[in-house]
Design a protein around this motif. Structure first.
Motif, PDB file in Angstrom:
ATOM      1  N   LYS A  55       0.851  -1.180   0.000  1.00 27.66           N
ATOM      2  CA  LYS A  55       0.000   0.000   0.000  1.00 27.66           C
ATOM      3  C   LYS A  55       0.889   1.233   0.000  1.00 27.66           C
ATOM      4  O   LYS A  55       1.426   1.617   1.016  1.00 27.66           O
ATOM      5  CB  LYS A  55      -0.918   0.006   1.228  1.00 27.66           C
ATOM      6  N   ARG A  56       1.045   1.840  -1.146  1.00 31.51           N
ATOM      7  CA  ARG A  56       1.912   3.010  -1.269  1.00 31.51           C
ATOM      8  C   ARG A  56       1.061   4.263  -1.233  1.00 31.51           C
ATOM      9  O   ARG A  56       0.049   4.355  -1.890  1.00 31.51           O
ATOM     10  CB  ARG A  56       2.700   2.931  -2.564  1.00 31.51           C
ATOM     11  N   GLN A  57       1.509   5.248  -0.443  1.00 33.00           N
ATOM     12  CA  GLN A  57       0.815   6.522  -0.404  1.00 33.00           C
ATOM     13  C   GLN A  57       1.764   7.576   0.127  1.00 33.00           C
ATOM     14  O   GLN A  57       2.814   7.267   0.673  1.00 33.00           O
ATOM     15  CB  GLN A  57      -0.436   6.454   0.467  1.00 33.00           C
ATOM     16  N   ARG A  58       1.367   8.826  -0.024  1.00 31.40           N
ATOM     17  CA  ARG A  58       2.166   9.936   0.465  1.00 31.40           C
ATOM     18  C   ARG A  58       1.970  10.082   1.970  1.00 31.40           C
ATOM     19  O   ARG A  58       0.842  10.027   2.441  1.00 31.40           O
ATOM     20  CB  ARG A  58       1.717  11.210  -0.245  1.00 31.40           C
ATOM     21  N   VAL A  59       3.052  10.276   2.708  1.00 26.40           N
ATOM     22  CA  VAL A  59       2.970  10.448   4.158  1.00 26.40           C
ATOM     23  C   VAL A  59       3.923  11.550   4.601  1.00 26.40           C
ATOM     24  O   VAL A  59       4.907  11.837   3.926  1.00 26.40           O
ATOM     25  CB  VAL A  59       3.287   9.139   4.919  1.00 26.40           C
ATOM     26  N   ASP A  60       3.614  12.187   5.737  1.00 32.05           N
ATOM     27  CA  ASP A  60       4.488  13.228   6.271  1.00 32.05           C
ATOM     28  C   ASP A  60       4.717  13.109   7.774  1.00 32.05           C
ATOM     29  O   ASP A  60       5.388  13.941   8.372  1.00 32.05           O
ATOM     30  CB  ASP A  60       3.940  14.626   5.940  1.00 32.05           C
ATOM     31  N   THR A  61       4.162  12.071   8.395  1.00 30.34           N
ATOM     32  CA  THR A  61       4.234  11.964   9.853  1.00 30.34           C
ATOM     33  C   THR A  61       4.380  10.521  10.291  1.00 30.34           C
ATOM     34  O   THR A  61       3.683   9.637   9.783  1.00 30.34           O
ATOM     35  CB  THR A  61       2.946  12.540  10.489  1.00 30.34           C
ATOM     36  N   ARG A  62       5.264  10.290  11.264  1.00 36.22           N
ATOM     37  CA  ARG A  62       5.347   9.003  11.946  1.00 36.22           C
ATOM     38  C   ARG A  62       4.722   9.215  13.322  1.00 36.22           C
ATOM     39  O   ARG A  62       5.281   9.901  14.175  1.00 36.22           O
ATOM     40  CB  ARG A  62       6.784   8.517  12.071  1.00 36.22           C
ATOM     41  N   VAL A  63       3.539   8.668  13.535  1.00 33.61           N
ATOM     42  CA  VAL A  63       2.811   8.799  14.800  1.00 33.61           C
ATOM     43  C   VAL A  63       3.409   7.828  15.814  1.00 33.61           C
ATOM     44  O   VAL A  63       3.655   6.665  15.492  1.00 33.61           O
ATOM     45  CB  VAL A  63       1.304   8.496  14.605  1.00 33.61           C
ATOM     46  N   PHE A  64       3.620   8.322  17.044  1.00 31.59           N
ATOM     47  CA  PHE A  64       4.194   7.462  18.079  1.00 31.59           C
ATOM     48  C   PHE A  64       3.567   7.735  19.436  1.00 31.59           C
ATOM     49  O   PHE A  64       2.891   8.742  19.644  1.00 31.59           O
ATOM     50  CB  PHE A  64       5.722   7.604  18.148  1.00 31.59           C
ATOM     51  N   VAL A  65       3.803   6.786  20.351  1.00 36.48           N
ATOM     52  CA  VAL A  65       3.350   6.861  21.736  1.00 36.48           C
ATOM     53  C   VAL A  65       4.593   6.798  22.615  1.00 36.48           C
ATOM     54  O   VAL A  65       5.491   5.993  22.360  1.00 36.48           O
ATOM     55  CB  VAL A  65       2.418   5.670  22.080  1.00 36.48           C
ATOM     56  N   LEU A  66       4.643   7.631  23.648  1.00 34.01           N
ATOM     57  CA  LEU A  66       5.720   7.592  24.636  1.00 34.01           C
ATOM     58  C   LEU A  66       5.199   6.943  25.904  1.00 34.01           C
ATOM     59  O   LEU A  66       4.040   7.132  26.278  1.00 34.01           O
ATOM     60  CB  LEU A  66       6.200   9.010  24.956  1.00 34.01           C
ATOM     61  N   LYS A  67       6.059   6.176  26.571  1.00 34.03           N
ATOM     62  CA  LYS A  67       5.644   5.512  27.807  1.00 34.03           C
ATOM     63  C   LYS A  67       6.504   5.967  28.969  1.00 34.03           C
ATOM     64  O   LYS A  67       7.716   6.156  28.834  1.00 34.03           O
ATOM     65  CB  LYS A  67       5.705   3.995  27.636  1.00 34.03           C
ATOM     66  N   THR A  68       5.864   6.126  30.116  1.00 35.68           N
ATOM     67  CA  THR A  68       6.536   6.584  31.320  1.00 35.68           C
ATOM     68  C   THR A  68       7.186   5.402  32.036  1.00 35.68           C
ATOM     69  O   THR A  68       7.054   4.251  31.607  1.00 35.68           O
ATOM     70  CB  THR A  68       5.541   7.288  32.262  1.00 35.68           C
ATOM     71  N   ALA A  69       7.850   5.694  33.148  1.00 38.47           N
ATOM     72  CA  ALA A  69       8.591   4.659  33.884  1.00 38.47           C
ATOM     73  C   ALA A  69       7.706   3.504  34.333  1.00 38.47           C
ATOM     74  O   ALA A  69       8.154   2.366  34.400  1.00 38.47           O
ATOM     75  CB  ALA A  69       9.290   5.275  35.093  1.00 38.47           C
ATOM     76  N   ASP A  70       6.431   3.767  34.618  1.00 44.55           N
ATOM     77  CA  ASP A  70       5.536   2.691  35.062  1.00 44.55           C
ATOM     78  C   ASP A  70       4.864   1.969  33.892  1.00 44.55           C
ATOM     79  O   ASP A  70       4.019   1.103  34.087  1.00 44.55           O
ATOM     80  CB  ASP A  70       4.500   3.215  36.053  1.00 44.55           C
ATOM     81  N   GLY A  71       5.220   2.341  32.657  1.00 44.81           N
ATOM     82  CA  GLY A  71       4.670   1.677  31.472  1.00 44.81           C
ATOM     83  C   GLY A  71       3.394   2.287  30.944  1.00 44.81           C
ATOM     84  O   GLY A  71       2.878   1.850  29.926  1.00 44.81           O
ATOM     85  N   SER A  72       2.874   3.302  31.614  1.00 45.24           N
ATOM     86  CA  SER A  72       1.640   3.927  31.138  1.00 45.24           C
ATOM     87  C   SER A  72       1.946   4.925  30.025  1.00 45.24           C
ATOM     88  O   SER A  72       3.021   5.521  29.982  1.00 45.24           O
ATOM     89  CB  SER A  72       0.906   4.614  32.289  1.00 45.24           C
ATOM     90  N   PRO A  73       0.999   5.103  29.102  1.00 44.65           N
ATOM     91  CA  PRO A  73       1.239   6.034  28.003  1.00 44.65           C
ATOM     92  C   PRO A  73       1.183   7.483  28.496  1.00 44.65           C
ATOM     93  O   PRO A  73       0.310   7.844  29.296  1.00 44.65           O
ATOM     94  CB  PRO A  73       0.111   5.742  27.017  1.00 44.65           C
ATOM     95  N   PHE A  74       2.112   8.289  28.018  1.00 48.48           N
ATOM     96  CA  PHE A  74       2.118   9.716  28.289  1.00 48.48           C
ATOM     97  C   PHE A  74       0.960  10.328  27.516  1.00 48.48           C
ATOM     98  O   PHE A  74       0.630   9.887  26.420  1.00 48.48           O
ATOM     99  CB  PHE A  74       3.460  10.306  27.822  1.00 48.48           C
ATOM    100  N   HIS A  75       0.325  11.342  28.068  1.00 52.57           N
ATOM    101  CA  HIS A  75      -0.805  11.962  27.375  1.00 52.57           C
ATOM    102  C   HIS A  75      -0.716  13.481  27.448  1.00 52.57           C
ATOM    103  O   HIS A  75      -0.013  14.039  28.280  1.00 52.57           O
ATOM    104  CB  HIS A  75      -2.139  11.481  27.961  1.00 52.57           C
ATOM    105  N   ALA A  76      -1.448  14.130  26.547  1.00 56.64           N
ATOM    106  CA  ALA A  76      -1.531  15.589  26.517  1.00 56.64           C
ATOM    107  C   ALA A  76      -2.926  15.967  26.030  1.00 56.64           C
ATOM    108  O   ALA A  76      -3.627  15.164  25.408  1.00 56.64           O
ATOM    109  CB  ALA A  76      -0.473  16.165  25.592  1.00 56.64           C
TER     110      ALA A  76
END
Length: 164
Positions: A55-76
């Motif tokens: 599946k080829r397409q144009r992209v401009d962003t790599r979406v990622f998740v950061l995890k804190t020391a306890d393994g929970s996802p960081f949020h904003a």
């Protein structure tokens, strides 16, 4: 001082792997040209490699998740209509002072509408399965990348970030 570890056994300071991965993602986004099929990994180049093979397409962003020391996802928070919403998804915009970064908060969506990832005052991990796509927001956050213990790359997408 990511995850409470500052030095290695010999007392020599070491780099932060989350910082290095985010720096690599930024370089990959900046060099986005053609799309090719490659195995999934945060270091995969070029941008677009996390898309399903074939599946080829144009992209401009790599979406990622950061995890804190306890393994929970960081949020904003991000602004959405008349309410403030929460996301765990990010795009790197800038890296500075060695391991600080400005991250754009990415809105998780299902059927074009924002997915509420919360239950009460907590992130409800089961709601992440409802996410079908992502949209750009105008909300950014500045973080010290050395405070995170893990990063997970989720998707390569086109958010029309770099449109002139």
């Amino acid at each position: 001082m990511g995850c409470g570890k500052k030095d290695d056994v010999q007392g020599v300071s070491r780099g932060n792997c989350v910082c290095e991965v985010v720096r690599a993602i930024k370089d990959i986004q900046d060099a986005a040209e053609d799309v090719c099929e490659c195995p999934s990994n945060c270091f995969q180049e070029p941008l677009g490699s996390l898309i399903k093979p074939g599946k080829r397409q144009r992209v401009d962003t790599r979406v990622f998740v950061l995890k804190t020391a306890d393994g929970s996802p960081f949020h904003a928070f991000f602004r959405h209509d008349e309410c403030a919403c929460v996301s765990i998804f990010f795009r790197v915009e800038e890296i500075f002072d060695n391991c600080c970064a400005t991250l754009r908060v990415i809105k998780p969506v299902q059927n074009g509408e924002a997915v509420d990832l919360t239950h009460g005052s907590c992130i409800d991990l089961s709601k992440i399965c409802q996410v079908e796509g992502f949209r750009s927001t105008n909300d950014c956050i500045t973080v010290d990348l050395s405070c995170f213990c893990a990063i997970q790359c989720v998707a390569d997408v086109d958010l029309n970030i770099c449109e002139d």
